[in-house]
Design a protein around this motif. Structure first.
Motif, PDB file in Angstrom:
ATOM      1  N   LEU A  31     -10.221 -46.931  15.719  1.00 37.83           N
ATOM      2  CA  LEU A  31     -10.380 -47.142  17.151  1.00 37.83           C
ATOM      3  C   LEU A  31     -10.020 -45.832  17.833  1.00 37.83           C
ATOM      4  O   LEU A  31      -8.900 -45.342  17.675  1.00 37.83           O
ATOM      5  N   CYS A  32     -10.971 -45.266  18.540  1.00 44.35           N
ATOM      6  CA  CYS A  32     -10.732 -44.033  19.280  1.00 44.35           C
ATOM      7  C   CYS A  32     -11.161 -44.266  20.721  1.00 44.35           C
ATOM      8  O   CYS A  32     -12.342 -44.425  21.005  1.00 44.35           O
ATOM      9  N   GLU A  33     -10.184 -44.325  21.619  1.00 44.52           N
ATOM     10  CA  GLU A  33     -10.451 -44.515  23.045  1.00 44.52           C
ATOM     11  C   GLU A  33     -10.125 -43.210  23.766  1.00 44.52           C
ATOM     12  O   GLU A  33      -8.984 -42.749  23.742  1.00 44.52           O
ATOM     13  N   ILE A  34     -11.147 -42.639  24.380  1.00 44.70           N
ATOM     14  CA  ILE A  34     -10.955 -41.410  25.147  1.00 44.70           C
ATOM     15  C   ILE A  34     -11.244 -41.747  26.600  1.00 44.70           C
ATOM     16  O   ILE A  34     -12.382 -42.074  26.959  1.00 44.70           O
ATOM     17  N   LYS A  35     -10.214 -41.699  27.407  1.00 48.51           N
ATOM     18  CA  LYS A  35     -10.355 -41.976  28.837  1.00 48.51           C
ATOM     19  C   LYS A  35     -10.011 -40.708  29.610  1.00 48.51           C
ATOM     20  O   LYS A  35      -9.541 -39.733  29.033  1.00 48.51           O
ATOM     21  N   LEU A  39      -5.545 -40.774  25.695  1.00 49.03           N
ATOM     22  CA  LEU A  39      -6.170 -40.766  24.371  1.00 49.03           C
ATOM     23  C   LEU A  39      -5.419 -41.737  23.474  1.00 49.03           C
ATOM     24  O   LEU A  39      -4.184 -41.730  23.423  1.00 49.03           O
ATOM     25  N   LYS A  40      -6.187 -42.577  22.777  1.00 45.47           N
ATOM     26  CA  LYS A  40      -5.594 -43.524  21.832  1.00 45.47           C
ATOM     27  C   LYS A  40      -6.419 -43.508  20.553  1.00 45.47           C
ATOM     28  O   LYS A  40      -7.638 -43.651  20.591  1.00 45.47           O
ATOM     29  N   GLY A  52      -1.291 -41.735  24.224  1.00 45.07           N
ATOM     30  CA  GLY A  52      -0.552 -41.109  25.308  1.00 45.07           C
ATOM     31  C   GLY A  52      -1.423 -40.481  26.372  1.00 45.07           C
ATOM     32  O   GLY A  52      -2.646 -40.363  26.239  1.00 45.07           O
ATOM     33  N   LYS A  53      -0.749 -40.085  27.412  1.00 38.73           N
ATOM     34  CA  LYS A  53      -1.385 -39.446  28.554  1.00 38.73           C
ATOM     35  C   LYS A  53      -1.779 -38.014  28.185  1.00 38.73           C
ATOM     36  O   LYS A  53      -1.039 -37.315  27.495  1.00 38.73           O
ATOM     37  N   LYS A  59     -13.507 -35.242  30.756  1.00 39.22           N
ATOM     38  CA  LYS A  59     -14.713 -36.013  31.063  1.00 39.22           C
ATOM     39  C   LYS A  59     -15.051 -36.818  29.806  1.00 39.22           C
ATOM     40  O   LYS A  59     -15.560 -36.264  28.836  1.00 39.22           O
ATOM     41  N   PRO A  60     -14.741 -38.102  29.802  1.00 38.60           N
ATOM     42  CA  PRO A  60     -14.956 -38.905  28.594  1.00 38.60           C
ATOM     43  C   PRO A  60     -16.380 -38.818  28.038  1.00 38.60           C
ATOM     44  O   PRO A  60     -16.569 -38.855  26.827  1.00 38.60           O
TER      45      PRO A  60
END
Length: 68
Positions: A31-35, A39-40, A52-53, A59-60
């Motif tokens: 699971l890779c979430e880039i906001k 980043l997670k 973390g922040k 720019k995702p």
């Protein structure tokens, strides 16, 4: 820079994060979430490797992850 669970490099244009995973790990278990400001990265069933922040907003839509 080498840290306990990952390493990263940075230039003026990009940041690359390398996370070693066990052999045979399928992409569906990552699971890779880039906001914009966060980043997670998690392997299914494990505690987060990164969660973390970000220091500065990204720019995702310009970000991606790949299995190397």
């Amino acid at each position: 820079m080498d840290l306990e669970k990952y390493s990263w490099t940075q230039s003026l244009q990009e940041v690359n994060i390398n996370i070693p995973v066990p052999n045979g790990t399928k992409s569906r278990f990552v699971l890779c979430e880039i906001k914009k400001n966060h980043l997670k990265v998690v392997l299914k069933g494990e505690p987060p490797i990164i969660d973390g922040k970000l220091f500065r907003p990204v720019k995702p839509d310009d970000c991606y992850w790949s299995r190397g």
